[in-house]
Design a protein around this motif. Structure first.
Motif, PDB file in Angstrom:
ATOM      1  N   VAL A 451       0.864  -1.184   0.000  1.00 40.22           N
ATOM      2  CA  VAL A 451       0.000   0.000   0.000  1.00 40.22           C
ATOM      3  C   VAL A 451       0.898   1.232   0.000  1.00 40.22           C
ATOM      4  N   LEU A 452       0.629   2.150  -0.913  1.00 40.45           N
ATOM      5  CA  LEU A 452       1.377   3.395  -1.036  1.00 40.45           C
ATOM      6  C   LEU A 452       0.501   4.563  -0.609  1.00 40.45           C
ATOM      7  N   SER A 453       1.110   5.540   0.064  1.00 42.83           N
ATOM      8  CA  SER A 453       0.403   6.774   0.423  1.00 42.83           C
ATOM      9  C   SER A 453       1.074   7.947  -0.263  1.00 42.83           C
ATOM     10  N   LEU A 560      -8.050 -10.630   0.582  1.00 35.94           N
ATOM     11  CA  LEU A 560      -7.264  -9.426   0.883  1.00 35.94           C
ATOM     12  C   LEU A 560      -7.928  -8.517   1.911  1.00 35.94           C
ATOM     13  N   LEU A 561      -9.246  -8.624   2.057  1.00 34.82           N
ATOM     14  CA  LEU A 561      -9.971  -7.666   2.904  1.00 34.82           C
ATOM     15  C   LEU A 561      -9.423  -7.598   4.324  1.00 34.82           C
ATOM     16  N   PRO A 562      -9.260  -8.702   5.035  1.00 33.75           N
ATOM     17  CA  PRO A 562      -8.743  -8.593   6.410  1.00 33.75           C
ATOM     18  C   PRO A 562      -7.306  -8.061   6.458  1.00 33.75           C
ATOM     19  N   VAL A 563      -6.530  -8.360   5.439  1.00 32.74           N
ATOM     20  CA  VAL A 563      -5.152  -7.860   5.403  1.00 32.74           C
ATOM     21  C   VAL A 563      -5.136  -6.339   5.286  1.00 32.74           C
ATOM     22  N   LEU A 564      -5.957  -5.801   4.378  1.00 29.54           N
ATOM     23  CA  LEU A 564      -5.991  -4.354   4.171  1.00 29.54           C
ATOM     24  C   LEU A 564      -6.597  -3.624   5.368  1.00 29.54           C
ATOM     25  N   GLU A 565      -7.600  -4.218   5.983  1.00 30.30           N
ATOM     26  CA  GLU A 565      -8.184  -3.599   7.177  1.00 30.30           C
ATOM     27  C   GLU A 565      -7.158  -3.538   8.299  1.00 30.30           C
ATOM     28  N   ALA A 566      -6.356  -4.588   8.444  1.00 25.43           N
ATOM     29  CA  ALA A 566      -5.303  -4.586   9.468  1.00 25.43           C
ATOM     30  C   ALA A 566      -4.232  -3.556   9.151  1.00 25.43           C
ATOM     31  N   ALA A 567      -4.059  -3.230   7.871  1.00 24.84           N
ATOM     32  CA  ALA A 567      -3.075  -2.226   7.468  1.00 24.84           C
ATOM     33  C   ALA A 567      -3.600  -0.807   7.658  1.00 24.84           C
TER      34      ALA A 567
END
Length: 600
Positions: A451-453, A560-567
């Motif tokens: 994930v990039l910001s 991917l959903l739980p991974v991204l939410e944790a991120a």
């Protein structure tokens, strides 16, 4: 800058004019000098003659019968003298009140030492000295020719006491006082107004100069000798750079340029290009094109893609102007442009780090002298036979990234989900859509996603809507990405079907698609017929083996959903929606898809 010499010039001019009235025609027309300046003291004249000698050819210093010390060029044949006078005036290299003189009032020559051009032949071409005029009879004499009198030795100025320095300082004109402030400002000792007022700021600058130059007695008051040294250093550096006004009628720009460091090379719309000379490592481009704010902003974007604008530097775009600076280990550049009367005018200065000190003085002079007038370069102004490739703009190389992959917006803040492949190596900078620097805020190397910001706030047109459930087998899917190494300006869409909800080795986090994708499309979104994201495209190898061209592996969106939410990503979960036709689906996919690139 040279107005403080006018009084000396006027006195010498009147005396010479009276003398010329007594000359015969042959005497007056035999040879001429270009009279530049005259000074009442030898020390100032020596300083000025040496400064001019670094800028133009055939410089001489004479003591005149009037007692003044003259700086002159020559001797020339009259026609050549007139041409040189006009040329040097036009280039701004000599004062506008310079004039032709026949030399009869020049008594002895003090510069160059040991030279006597009063008895030499005339210059018939730049730097070439001719023999004496063969048409004139040569007098025959049985007497031994007398040796010419040697030129007077330079007179060393005696050092002054503090009171004597103050007394000599009071004799300075306003222009001379300004000149000293300008010289101290050039060397970084003075940073206030040029007003001729020797107040505390100027005194502190004089003291700093004395300390820096190792003067024994630090007084904050420059003696006559120290003032001469300061001006000699200033004009020596100024002339070494060749700073002189340059007027380009085609571009409609006038600006001071370091003409000892650059020379005109070619017009290549929208630039008038100046190449380096004398191995200076410096280049200049004058910017000139018709246009409006859209043209200005377009140039702003294009310039950032060029090799001459390194990635690190200030980027500032305002209503009617922009500023671009760049610096790397091997290159520096400064670009500024603005709208002026229906045209975009500006300049770019490019240099190597070795000349940072000189450019620190050149750039402010270019900025303060820049002016625009009517006229712009013709779009047809290109060098004959120019072979411009797709990776060049106006003959300038477009900067290329080390690696290009695809990503897509996952929230309203502009966060981007992409493959770790694009950030796995060493990247000096990661760019989103080749314009917005971004940092890695999360990565999962096991899954191969990051994930990039963005470093500046973005407001994407749209962002991903994730499906909470896996896609249906044999259903239609769309993949958005940047094929052809990211050469296209917008994302393209490929269509296929979902063939399996597992990877080639039974991995439950992966799915297999029947669709053809390129390497640079890795990291792109996989969408179902409703425009919901159901996966992320993976690189085209499994266990080190390349896949067939019509097979693409992708991560499953529901995994991917739980991974991204944790991120810490705030996800937009899809609700019930209707299917889209392919045209609408392609537009929706393009709105969320971005190009991600690694730069070094």
């Amino acid at each position: 800058m040279l107005t403080h010499f006018f009084r000396g010039l006027l006195a010498l001019t009147i005396a010479m004019a009276l003398a010329v009235m007594t000359l015969g025609p042959a005497q007056a027309q035999d040879r001429v000098w270009v009279q530049i300046e005259a000074h009442p003291d030898l020390a100032t004249a020596e300083t000025r003659v040496r400064a001019y000698a670094q800028l133009v050819d055939n410089v001489n210093g004479f003591q005149a019968v009037t007692g003044l010390y003259a700086v002159a060029l020559g001797p020339y044949e009259p026609a050549l003298g007139q041409q040189i006078l006009l040329d040097l005036r036009g280039q701004g290299l000599i004062p506008r009140d310079s004039f032709l003189e026949n030399g009869d009032l020049y008594a002895t020559q003090f510069f160059p030492v040991g030279t006597n051009t009063l008895q030499s032949g005339v210059v018939v071409g730049t730097g070439d000295v001719a023999e004496a005029d063969a048409t004139q009879p040569t007098p025959v004499s049985t007497e031994t020719e007398a040796e010419p009198e040697p030129a007077p030795a330079p007179v060393a100025l005696p050092e002054e006491t503090r009171q004597e320095a103050l007394a000599s300082e009071r004799l300075l004109t306003r222009e001379q006082r300004d000149e000293l402030q300008i010289a101290m400002q050039w060397f970084g000792f003075y940073n206030s107004l040029i007003d001729g007022d020797f107040g505390p700021g100027t005194r502190n600058a004089m003291e700093a100069w004395q300390i820096d130059r190792g003067v024994v007695e630090i007084t904050g008051i420059l003696t006559t000798r120290q003032r001469a040294q300061l001006l000699e250093e200033y004009y020596g550096e100024l002339n070494a750079l060749g700073m002189a006004p340059y007027r380009d009628e085609r571009a409609g720009i006038e600006i001071d340029l370091p003409l000892a460091m650059v020379e005109f090379d070619a017009y290549n719309f929208p630039f008038a290009q100046f190449a380096e000379t004398n191995d200076s490592g410096v280049r200049v481009m004058l910017i000139s094109q018709p246009g409006d704010r859209t043209t200005l902003f377009g140039l702003y974007e294009i310039m950032q893609t060029l090799d001459i604008v390194p990635l690190d530097g200030e980027r500032a775009r305002q209503g009617d102007s922009f500023l671009l600076t760049g610096q790397s280990a091997t290159l520096r550049s400064h670009t500024e442009a603005r709208l002026v009367g229906g045209a975009v005018k500006g300049f770019t200065l490019i240099w190597e780090p070795e000349v940072d000190d000189q450019i620190a003085r050149v750039l402010p002079m270019m900025q303060s002298s820049f002016s625009a007038f009517a006229g712009t370069l013709d779009p047809a102004s290109v060098p004959e036979g120019l072979d411009e490739s797709i990776d060049m703009v106006s003959g300038l190389t477009v900067r290329s990234p080390d690696l290009v992959r695809t990503g897509f917006f996952v929230d309203s803040q502009g966060s981007v989900l992409t493959t770790t492949e694009v950030v796995a190596g060493q990247c000096d900078r990661i760019l989103v859509d080749e314009a917005y620097p971004a940092t890695i805020t999360f990565r999962d190397d096991a899954l191969g996603v990051a994930v990039l910001s963005p470093q500046q706030a973005l407001a994407p047109i749209s962002f991903a809507r994730f499906a909470a459930q896996p896609g249906r087998l044999r259903s239609d899917v769309a993949v958005a990405g940047y094929p052809f190494g990211g050469a296209l300006s917008s994302a393209s869409t490929s269509f296929g079907t979902l063939e399996d909800l597992q990877g080639m080795n039974g991995e439950e986090v992966m799915q297999r698609l029947a669709v053809n994708t390129a390497d640079s499309e890795a990291g792109g979104p996989v969408l179902d017929a409703r425009g919901n994201v159901i996966g992320v495209v993976l690189p085209g190898q499994v266990s080190g083996r390349s896949l067939p061209s019509d097979v693409t592996m992708a991560l499953r969106g529901d995994q991917l959903l739980p991974v991204l939410e944790a991120a810490g990503v705030t996800l937009n979960i899809a609700d019930a929606s209707t299917a889209m036709n392919r045209e609408v689906l392609s537009r929706a996919a393009a709105d969320i898809t971005v190009r991600v690139s690694c730069w070094n």
